[in-house]
Design a protein around this motif. Structure first.
Motif, PDB file in Angstrom:
ATOM      1  N   ASP A   1       0.811  -1.198   0.000  1.00  0.00           N
ATOM      2  CA  ASP A   1       0.000   0.000   0.000  1.00  0.00           C
ATOM      3  C   ASP A   1       0.857   1.265   0.000  1.00  0.00           C
ATOM      4  N   ALA A   2       2.037   1.202   0.589  1.00  0.00           N
ATOM      5  CA  ALA A   2       2.873   2.390   0.711  1.00  0.00           C
ATOM      6  C   ALA A   2       3.624   2.692  -0.579  1.00  0.00           C
TER       7      ALA A   2
ATOM      8  N   GLN B   1      -1.649  11.029  -3.857  1.00  0.00           N
ATOM      9  CA  GLN B   1      -2.691  10.385  -3.063  1.00  0.00           C
ATOM     10  C   GLN B   1      -2.993   9.016  -3.635  1.00  0.00           C
TER      11      GLN B   1
ATOM     12  N   THR C   1      -9.770   8.208   0.245  1.00  0.00           N
ATOM     13  CA  THR C   1      -8.329   8.452   0.222  1.00  0.00           C
ATOM     14  C   THR C   1      -7.656   7.525   1.226  1.00  0.00           C
TER      15      THR C   1
ATOM     16  N   SER D   1      -4.277   7.068   1.502  1.00  0.00           N
ATOM     17  CA  SER D   1      -3.116   7.765   2.066  1.00  0.00           C
ATOM     18  C   SER D   1      -2.787   8.940   1.159  1.00  0.00           C
ATOM     19  N   GLU D   2      -2.068   9.909   1.716  1.00  0.00           N
ATOM     20  CA  GLU D   2      -1.667  11.071   0.941  1.00  0.00           C
ATOM     21  C   GLU D   2      -0.308  11.553   1.420  1.00  0.00           C
TER      22      GLU D   2
END
Length: 410
Positions: A309-310, A356, A399, A401-402
């Motif tokens: 995910d990162a 994002q 969202t 992550s941003e």
């Protein structure tokens, strides 16, 4: 209140073989001039049905526009139907016969005898000129209504409405005021949510709100008397309530971006994976943004299943920075691949880079999904241009992550 009706004719319109673009165009134009349509109806090429509809409309309406059926073939029945409705006969307009002969002479052809039918008008009807075709229109008074009969060819229809019909209507009804339609384009809000937000807005009695959903935008329309000084304050109140989800006022998203780019001529590189060229196509199709597009990259959408995910945001940020520097552009917009229903998008600018990682809150068809993500990317650019937070809030997206990297940290 004036009752204005449009009758569209023809089996091809009735059965959906062609889209009735004339009706949509007339509705918009008449509304702007204060002659809002009360009703629209469609009748096929049936003589008795058309005559009956014309008569019924003449009893209940003030203005009736009848579109189509004025050609030279056997299924063009409108003039005959109008005569039946009025209890009148048909008479040949020698003036229009001469006009048609001259039109064919200019074409280098002899007029076919079949075209004489187009000069046969109900007795007592007033001819409406058609400078771009062989079908004249005509006007007649029946019961309470003024009826206007027009050809179905869009170019001929529009010319006749603008040059022949509207001037007559304004003389017949000088009390009618022109209306203005102010448009605000929203992204990231639902139609029902916008309606709820604006439901308590105190509108002047002559003002009206309307909504139009055209994925991915919701268009908010404020109808007001043309030139009314209250329009500015009402528009300001709407903008205050809808906030930075308004992507354009009197202009769509691309026009809004393009007008700023013309004032501040930044160059732009776009690199796309999941969106598949949608952003580039939008930018190229809009005359205000064409010149800003420096380069466009379309990349493979393949992604390793182990991507975490990162990592997508980091990859998108790196790609955006690289695209900007390698092409010498001022700005770069990037979309990564779709993985597990989520995609990373990024914007690189001289002042810093934003990314994002988002997923949609419901499932969409692939084409619609791409369009939504492409709009999200362009909205990041619009927000940066206007000094708003680059990462917005949208009912469509979640969202995950941003990230923001200021220029000095890179």
């Amino acid at each position: 209140m004036l009752q204005v009706v449009m009758i569209s004719t023809g089996e091809e319109v009735l059965h959906g073989d062609i889209v009735d673009t004339n009706a949509a165009w007339l509705s918009r134009l008449f509304f702007q001039h204060g002659f809002a349509l009360s009703r629209r109806t469609t009748v096929g090429d049936q003589l008795e049905s058309l005559a009956s509809e014309i008569e019924q409309c003449s009893l209940t309406a003030d203005i009736v526009i009848v579109n189509g059926g004025l050609g030279p073939t056997t299924d063009d029945l409108t003039a005959q139907a109008a005569a039946i409705a009025a209890g009148a006969g048909l008479e040949q307009s020698e003036f229009w016969v001469e006009q048609m002969i001259e039109k064919f002479r200019v074409y280098g052809r002899e007029m076919p005898q079949a075209n004489l039918k187009q000069a046969m008008l109900p007795e007592g009807a007033e001819l409406l000129d058609n400078p771009v075709g062989t079908a004249c229109g005509f006007m007649m008074k029946l019961n309470r209504a003024h009826l206007f009969f027009t050809p179905g060819v869009p170019s001929e229809f529009k010319k006749m409405v603008e040059d022949e019909i509207l001037p007559r209507l304004k003389k017949l009804h000088p009390e009618v005021s022109m209306m203005a339609c102010h448009r605000l384009y929203c992204f990231g809000l639902s139609e029902s949510g916008i309606n709820d937000t604006l439901s308590t807005l105190d509108l002047p009695s002559s003002f009206q709100l309307g909504y139009r959903s055209a994925m991915p935008f919701i268009e908010v329309k404020l109808f007001a008397p043309k030139g009314d000084v209250q329009s500015a304050s009402v528009l300001e109140a709407i903008q205050t309530r809808l906030g930075d989800n308004i992507v354009g006022v009197e202009a769509n998203l691309l026009d809004s971006i393009g007008r700023v780019l013309e004032q501040q001529p930044y160059t732009l590189t776009v690199a796309e994976q999941f969106t598949g060229g949608d952003v580039m196509n939008w930018l190229q199709d809009n005359p205000h943004t064409q010149s800003a597009l420096n380069q466009g990259w379309l990349l493979t959408t393949k992604v390793e299943p182990s991507v975490s995910d990162a990592e997508p945001m980091g990859a998108a940020l790196a790609m955006a920075a690289a695209a900007r520097h390698q092409t010498g552009s001022d700005l770069a917009l990037v979309c990564g691949p779709l993985h597990d229903g989520a995609v990373a998008v990024a914007l690189s600018t001289p002042g810093g880079d934003w990314a994002q990682h988002v997923s949609t809150k419901r499932q969409y068809a692939n084409k619609t999904h791409r369009k939504l993500v492409a709009t999200l990317m362009l909205d990041m650019l619009r927000r940066w241009q206007s000094g708003e937070p680059v990462i917005g809030s949208y009912v469509t997206f979640e969202t995950l992550s941003e990230l923001f990297l200021p220029a000095e940290s890179k």
